[in-house]
Scaffold this active site. Structure first.
Site, short mmCIF file in Angstrom:
data_model
loop_
_atom_site.label_atom_id
_atom_site.label_comp_id
_atom_site.label_asym_id
_atom_site.label_seq_id
_atom_site.Cartn_x
_atom_site.Cartn_y
_atom_site.Cartn_z
N ALA A 92 0.80 -1.23 0.00
CA ALA A 92 0.00 0.00 0.00
C ALA A 92 0.84 1.29 0.00
O ALA A 92 0.66 2.14 -0.89
CB ALA A 92 -0.97 -0.03 1.18
N ARG A 119 -4.97 0.17 -9.09
CA ARG A 119 -5.37 -0.88 -8.13
C ARG A 119 -6.42 -0.27 -7.19
O ARG A 119 -6.34 0.91 -6.84
CB ARG A 119 -4.17 -1.41 -7.31
CG ARG A 119 -3.26 -2.29 -8.16
CD ARG A 119 -2.26 -3.07 -7.32
NE ARG A 119 -2.85 -4.25 -6.71
CZ ARG A 119 -2.19 -5.02 -5.83
NH1 ARG A 119 -0.94 -4.72 -5.48
NH2 ARG A 119 -2.76 -6.10 -5.33
N ASP A 143 -3.92 -2.52 3.96
CA ASP A 143 -4.17 -1.77 2.73
C ASP A 143 -5.19 -0.66 2.93
O ASP A 143 -5.18 0.35 2.22
CB ASP A 143 -4.63 -2.71 1.62
CG ASP A 143 -3.42 -3.40 1.02
OD1 ASP A 143 -2.93 -4.36 1.63
OD2 ASP A 143 -2.92 -2.93 -0.02
N ASN A 197 -6.44 -6.35 4.39
CA ASN A 197 -5.03 -6.68 4.11
C ASN A 197 -5.01 -7.93 3.23
O ASN A 197 -6.07 -8.47 2.86
CB ASN A 197 -4.27 -6.89 5.43
CG ASN A 197 -2.77 -7.01 5.22
OD1 ASN A 197 -2.18 -6.17 4.52
ND2 ASN A 197 -2.13 -8.03 5.76
O1 MRU Z 1 -1.13 -7.32 -3.30
P1 MRU Z 1 -0.06 -6.63 -2.53
O2 MRU Z 1 1.23 -7.39 -2.52
O3 MRU Z 1 0.10 -5.19 -2.94
O4 MRU Z 1 -0.59 -6.64 -1.03
C1 MRU Z 1 0.19 -6.05 -0.04
C2 MRU Z 1 -0.35 -6.23 1.32
O5 MRU Z 1 -1.41 -6.77 1.52
C3 MRU Z 1 0.43 -5.60 2.43
O6 MRU Z 1 0.29 -6.33 3.61
C4 MRU Z 1 -0.08 -4.18 2.67
O7 MRU Z 1 -0.14 -3.46 1.48
C5 MRU Z 1 0.75 -3.45 3.63
S1 MRU Z 1 2.33 -3.05 3.01
C6 MRU Z 1 3.16 -2.15 4.14
#
Ligand code: MRU
Length: 345
Positions: A54, A95, A238, A248
């Protein structure tokens, strides 16, 4: 930067007219930085998950706006604002779940609206500040989270909420880095199917810093907890709703349910740019569904196959299953009692 403050892994590097994006689809086998020179190429990198996580998505989008302003202010001085707005819309469609993306784009748009003269310097400085502030927040959350862990001996994390997912240092992995510095901590990482952020990214990132990590299959988490091997689950987020519900990586909710059953505590670590102040609870969070191709074995990819897939990539953990939410503005213990509103500044 002193050695102690040096960031070992950097997902994003800004170099005036180009954003270097470490291609996370190719880690850990290949370490290669893509050169993004346009907002469209940044949007593509986010969509394809070359950059993911995120906060990192938000930071990348901020630099995408800088690339857009640099291009359009010079080539179309009469209508650069309209062209930049179009790029901001493109970036915002890359996204849907991580609110940091929309937060960063809103900051950039607000700055652009305020500027009357040449916007390039101010817009660039803002993107750099968003990046630097994120690193500072992570360091602070690392300390706060490690204080709460106290003398915990063993933790598990899910997905990758580390330097690769942020401006640097990480959220969940920031707490783990900070706690490891203070003394012995055993770290388990779930592989995080289907994209393997845990196996490919977290394990690699921690190993780069010399932090030992034990990888488990996602399906081994219940047994790990049942055999009393962990004290805390530590994850990033997220999007966090006002009542403390947390979106998340898919599988976080299952871990939280398991944690409750086994008396394991659940820590969510995220900057306040991950809090969506406009939504009251997690039911209002858009959950991204990615292509079945990312899940299906190749033999089922023919168009006449009757084997298909459902691939939601996030889930929502209700506040009642979370022990603490750690942000740079402080912590919300037992968020089900009062949500996260007190963390607003
Ligand atoms: O699909 P992604 O890899 O972007 O998902 C990421 C996550 O779910 C992380 O846990 C979240 O973004 C926190 S990152 C500090």
């Amino acid at each position: 930067m002193s050695d102690k403050n040096k960031l070992s892994v950097q997902a994003l590097q800004w170099q005036d007219d180009v954003l270097l994006v470490l291609d996370q689809r190719q880690l850990p086998g290949t370490i290669i930085y893509d050169h993004c020179k346009t907002a469209a190429s940044v949007a593509e990198a986010i969509k394809l998950m070359r950059v993911r996580g995120a906060p990192a998505i938000g930071i990348a989008a901020g630099y995408g706006v800088v690339l857009s302003v640099k291009k359009h202010y010079v080539s179309s001085p009469g209508n650069w604002r309209i062209l930049v707005k179009e790029d901001i819309e493109l970036l915002s469609g890359s996204r849907p779940t991580a609110v940091n993306l929309f937060w960063a784009l809103e900051q950039m748009q607000k700055k652009i609206n305020e500027i009357t003269g040449n916007p390039i310097n101010e817009v660039e400085q803002l993107a750099i500040r968003i990046h630097q502030d994120d690193i500072a927040s992570n360091k602070k959350m690392g300390r706060l989270g490690a204080d709460i862990l106290g003398d915990a001996k063993s933790v598990m994390t899910h997905c990758n909420a580390g330097a690769l997912a942020t401006g640097g240092y990480g959220t969940a992995l920031g707490v783990i880095r900070s706690a490891v510095e203070r003394g012995g901590l055993t770290v388990f990482a779930g592989e995080t199917r289907p994209w393997l952020q845990g196996a490919r990214l977290t394990a690699w990132e921690l190993a780069q810093d010399g932090i030992a990590v034990i990888l488990i299959a996602d399906s081994a988490a219940a047994y790990l907890m049942a055999s009393n091997q962990i004290d805390w689950i530590i994850v990033g987020a997220d999007r966090i709703a006002k009542n403390g519900d947390v979106a998340n990586k898919i599988g976080t909710y299952s871990l939280a349910v398991l944690a409750k059953q086994h008396g394991v505590k659940m820590m969510v670590v995220a900057p306040t740019s991950t809090i969506d102040w406009d939504i009251s609870d997690g039911s209002q969070i858009a959950i991204e569904e990615r292509s079945a191709i990312e899940l299906l074995p190749e033999c089922y990819l023919q168009s006449d196959s009757i084997v298909t897939a459902w691939n939601p990539v996030f889930d929502v953990t209700p506040a009642e299953l979370i022990s603490v939410i750690v942000t740079e503005n402080g912590v919300a213990m037992n968020p089900v009692a009062g949500g996260v509103e007190k963390l607003k500044k």
